[in-house]
Design a protein around this motif. Structure first.
Motif, PDB file in Angstrom:
ATOM      1  N   ARG A   1      -1.013   3.815  -1.067  1.00 46.89           N
ATOM      2  CA  ARG A   1      -0.824   4.575  -1.877  1.00 46.89           C
ATOM      3  C   ARG A   1       0.656   4.499  -1.613  1.00 46.89           C
ATOM      4  O   ARG A   1       1.248   4.512  -2.908  1.00 46.89           O
ATOM      5  CB  ARG A   1      -1.091   6.351  -1.735  1.00 46.89           C
ATOM      6  N   ARG A   2       1.096   4.207  -0.834  1.00 51.16           N
ATOM      7  CA  ARG A   2       2.758   3.697  -0.812  1.00 51.16           C
ATOM      8  C   ARG A   2       3.312   2.287  -1.884  1.00 51.16           C
ATOM      9  O   ARG A   2       3.995   2.133  -1.278  1.00 51.16           O
ATOM     10  CB  ARG A   2       3.386   3.329   0.422  1.00 51.16           C
ATOM     11  N   GLY A   3       1.839   1.338  -2.113  1.00 52.99           N
ATOM     12  CA  GLY A   3       1.880   0.296  -3.126  1.00 52.99           C
ATOM     13  C   GLY A   3       1.391  -0.747  -2.645  1.00 52.99           C
ATOM     14  O   GLY A   3       2.282  -1.351  -2.992  1.00 52.99           O
ATOM     15  N   HIS A   4       1.614  -0.558  -1.120  1.00 48.15           N
ATOM     16  CA  HIS A   4       1.334  -1.582  -0.201  1.00 48.15           C
ATOM     17  C   HIS A   4       0.255  -2.719  -0.543  1.00 48.15           C
ATOM     18  O   HIS A   4      -0.396  -2.284  -0.812  1.00 48.15           O
ATOM     19  CB  HIS A   4       1.432  -2.398   1.259  1.00 48.15           C
ATOM     20  N   THR A   5       0.412  -3.624  -0.321  1.00 51.83           N
ATOM     21  CA  THR A   5      -0.778  -5.134  -0.017  1.00 51.83           C
ATOM     22  C   THR A   5      -1.286  -5.001   0.948  1.00 51.83           C
ATOM     23  O   THR A   5      -0.618  -5.559   2.061  1.00 51.83           O
ATOM     24  CB  THR A   5      -0.624  -6.202  -0.692  1.00 51.83           C
ATOM     25  N   VAL A   6      -2.782  -4.729   1.270  1.00 50.16           N
ATOM     26  CA  VAL A   6      -3.337  -4.826   2.295  1.00 50.16           C
ATOM     27  C   VAL A   6      -4.281  -5.476   2.853  1.00 50.16           C
ATOM     28  O   VAL A   6      -5.184  -5.690   2.286  1.00 50.16           O
ATOM     29  CB  VAL A   6      -4.010  -3.513   2.903  1.00 50.16           C
ATOM     30  N   THR A   7      -4.249  -6.406   4.157  1.00 47.55           N
ATOM     31  CA  THR A   7      -5.815  -6.983   4.226  1.00 47.55           C
ATOM     32  C   THR A   7      -5.991  -6.301   5.901  1.00 47.55           C
ATOM     33  O   THR A   7      -5.715  -5.742   6.669  1.00 47.55           O
ATOM     34  CB  THR A   7      -5.020  -7.975   4.984  1.00 47.55           C
ATOM     35  N   ALA A   8      -7.174  -5.348   5.261  1.00 50.71           N
ATOM     36  CA  ALA A   8      -7.937  -4.827   6.647  1.00 50.71           C
ATOM     37  C   ALA A   8      -9.284  -5.605   7.161  1.00 50.71           C
ATOM     38  O   ALA A   8      -9.935  -5.923   6.992  1.00 50.71           O
ATOM     39  CB  ALA A   8      -8.238  -3.256   5.989  1.00 50.71           C
ATOM     40  N   ASP A  50     -12.196   0.393  -2.725  1.00 49.93           N
ATOM     41  CA  ASP A  50     -12.403  -1.129  -3.430  1.00 49.93           C
ATOM     42  C   ASP A  50     -10.338  -0.854  -4.213  1.00 49.93           C
ATOM     43  O   ASP A  50     -10.501   0.147  -4.586  1.00 49.93           O
ATOM     44  CB  ASP A  50     -13.171  -2.221  -3.978  1.00 49.93           C
ATOM     45  N   SER A  51      -9.780  -1.718  -4.382  1.00 49.02           N
ATOM     46  CA  SER A  51      -8.548  -1.797  -4.865  1.00 49.02           C
ATOM     47  C   SER A  51      -8.072  -3.217  -5.203  1.00 49.02           C
ATOM     48  O   SER A  51      -8.309  -3.872  -4.311  1.00 49.02           O
ATOM     49  CB  SER A  51      -7.372  -0.674  -3.782  1.00 49.02           C
ATOM     50  N   PRO A  52      -7.426  -3.780  -5.478  1.00 47.29           N
ATOM     51  CA  PRO A  52      -6.925  -4.659  -6.354  1.00 47.29           C
ATOM     52  C   PRO A  52      -5.886  -5.312  -5.141  1.00 47.29           C
ATOM     53  O   PRO A  52      -5.546  -6.383  -4.773  1.00 47.29           O
ATOM     54  CB  PRO A  52      -5.903  -4.923  -7.385  1.00 47.29           C
ATOM     55  N   ALA A  53      -4.949  -4.011  -4.543  1.00 52.23           N
ATOM     56  CA  ALA A  53      -4.546  -4.427  -3.642  1.00 52.23           C
ATOM     57  C   ALA A  53      -4.819  -4.435  -1.706  1.00 52.23           C
ATOM     58  O   ALA A  53      -3.879  -4.713  -1.144  1.00 52.23           O
ATOM     59  CB  ALA A  53      -2.794  -3.932  -3.327  1.00 52.23           C
ATOM     60  N   LEU A  54      -6.376  -4.404  -1.956  1.00 50.74           N
ATOM     61  CA  LEU A  54      -6.928  -4.334  -0.842  1.00 50.74           C
ATOM     62  C   LEU A  54      -8.260  -5.536  -0.784  1.00 50.74           C
ATOM     63  O   LEU A  54      -8.865  -5.790  -1.483  1.00 50.74           O
ATOM     64  CB  LEU A  54      -7.572  -2.888  -0.770  1.00 50.74           C
ATOM     65  N   ARG A  55      -7.925  -6.193   0.221  1.00 51.90           N
ATOM     66  CA  ARG A  55      -9.090  -7.504   0.659  1.00 51.90           C
ATOM     67  C   ARG A  55      -9.641  -6.439   2.640  1.00 51.90           C
ATOM     68  O   ARG A  55      -8.772  -6.744   3.259  1.00 51.90           O
ATOM     69  CB  ARG A  55      -8.116  -9.022   0.875  1.00 51.90           C
ATOM     70  N   LYS A  56     -10.470  -7.104   2.298  1.00 49.56           N
ATOM     71  CA  LYS A  56     -11.442  -6.550   3.668  1.00 49.56           C
ATOM     72  C   LYS A  56     -11.808  -7.628   4.260  1.00 49.56           C
ATOM     73  O   LYS A  56     -12.214  -8.915   3.914  1.00 49.56           O
ATOM     74  CB  LYS A  56     -12.927  -5.470   3.680  1.00 49.56           C
ATOM     75  N   ALA A  57     -11.602  -7.716   6.060  1.00 51.69           N
ATOM     76  CA  ALA A  57     -12.184  -9.324   5.992  1.00 51.69           C
ATOM     77  C   ALA A  57     -12.680  -9.238   7.768  1.00 51.69           C
ATOM     78  O   ALA A  57     -12.357  -7.974   8.375  1.00 51.69           O
ATOM     79  CB  ALA A  57     -10.890  -9.964   6.361  1.00 51.69           C
ATOM     80  N   ALA A  58     -13.599  -9.922   7.759  1.00 53.83           N
ATOM     81  CA  ALA A  58     -14.483  -9.859   9.261  1.00 53.83           C
ATOM     82  C   ALA A  58     -14.028 -10.515  10.209  1.00 53.83           C
ATOM     83  O   ALA A  58     -13.125 -11.909  10.076  1.00 53.83           O
ATOM     84  CB  ALA A  58     -15.922  -9.541   9.211  1.00 53.83           C
ATOM     85  N   ALA A  59     -13.025  -9.816  11.376  1.00 53.14           N
ATOM     86  CA  ALA A  59     -12.714 -10.907  12.937  1.00 53.14           C
ATOM     87  C   ALA A  59     -13.074  -9.830  13.969  1.00 53.14           C
ATOM     88  O   ALA A  59     -12.685  -8.546  13.489  1.00 53.14           O
ATOM     89  CB  ALA A  59     -11.041 -11.242  11.675  1.00 53.14           C
TER      90      ALA A  59
END
Length: 202
Positions: free
Chosen positions: A22-29, A41-50
């Motif tokens: 919502r604040r406009g950041h790019t996020v790796t979750a 899902d959002s163009p600014a969101l990447r979901k990653a397994a670790a």
């Protein structure tokens, strides 16, 4: 800004992700199982397994130019320390770590109630303290929040240092939304490098 959220499948982690977007950041979750990250899902969101027990998997998804915000929690001793070491080894720009008020450096400010908190945590207390100290030594910011609850972000929220922190009161809770907002404020404009910060609802 490029943010990385650790433990994004948990309630606090998911709140961090939603507010960051919502604040406009790019996020790796990041979560052990990326499919469990309950954020749209959002163009600014990447979901990653670790997994924090595999430092290489954390390093593979943490951008060195990012700010890492950790909502990592556990019911097993050792996981937090492993997580802190893995994140520090990935060498991000800044680390913002969620701890517990009344433990480690905030025990004295929390007062007598800190003793019963330590008894409840058992062997996890040393793990929490060690993880916090590792992050602080790396010039990260450690947020010591009181008991977490649900509800909206407090409009009267503020963040203070240990010198201005009130005694711990187990009858009061702070919403995850309020804590997430405070941590994101620190990501946007850092005030507590290498120090413990205490988020308050009022």
């Amino acid at each position: 800004m490029n943010l990385t959220v650790l433990a994004a499948s948990g309630r606090t982690g998911a709140e961090l992700v939603r507010q960051a977007l919502r604040r406009g950041h790019t996020v790796t979750a990041i979560a052990r199982d990326a499919a469990r990250i309950a954020v749209a899902d959002s163009p600014a969101l990447r979901k990653a397994a670790a997994d924090v027990n595999d430092a290489g998997s954390i390093a593979a998804v943490v951008d060195p130019d990012s700010v890492v915000l950790s909502a990592l929690g556990t019911d097993r001793a050792g996981v937090l320390t492993a997580g802190a070491k893995a994140v520090i080894a990935a060498r991000p720009r800044h680390i913002i770590w969620l701890g517990a008020y009344g433990t480690g450096r905030s025990a004295e400010a929390a007062g007598e109630a800190a003793k019963s908190l330590g008894a409840m945590l058992g062997d996890r207390l040393a793990d929490k303290v060690q993880a916090d100290e590792s992050v602080l030594a790396a010039r990260g910011t450690v947020f010591h929040a009181c008991l977490l609850g649900e509800g909206p972000e407090s409009q009267n929220r503020r963040t203070v240092g240990l010198a201005d922190a009130p005694p711990l009161d187990f009858s009061e809770k702070i919403s995850r939304a309020t804590v997430a907002a405070a941590m994101l404020d620190e990501a946007d404009t850092s005030r507590f490098y290498g120090a413990v910060a205490v988020p308050l609802s009022a």
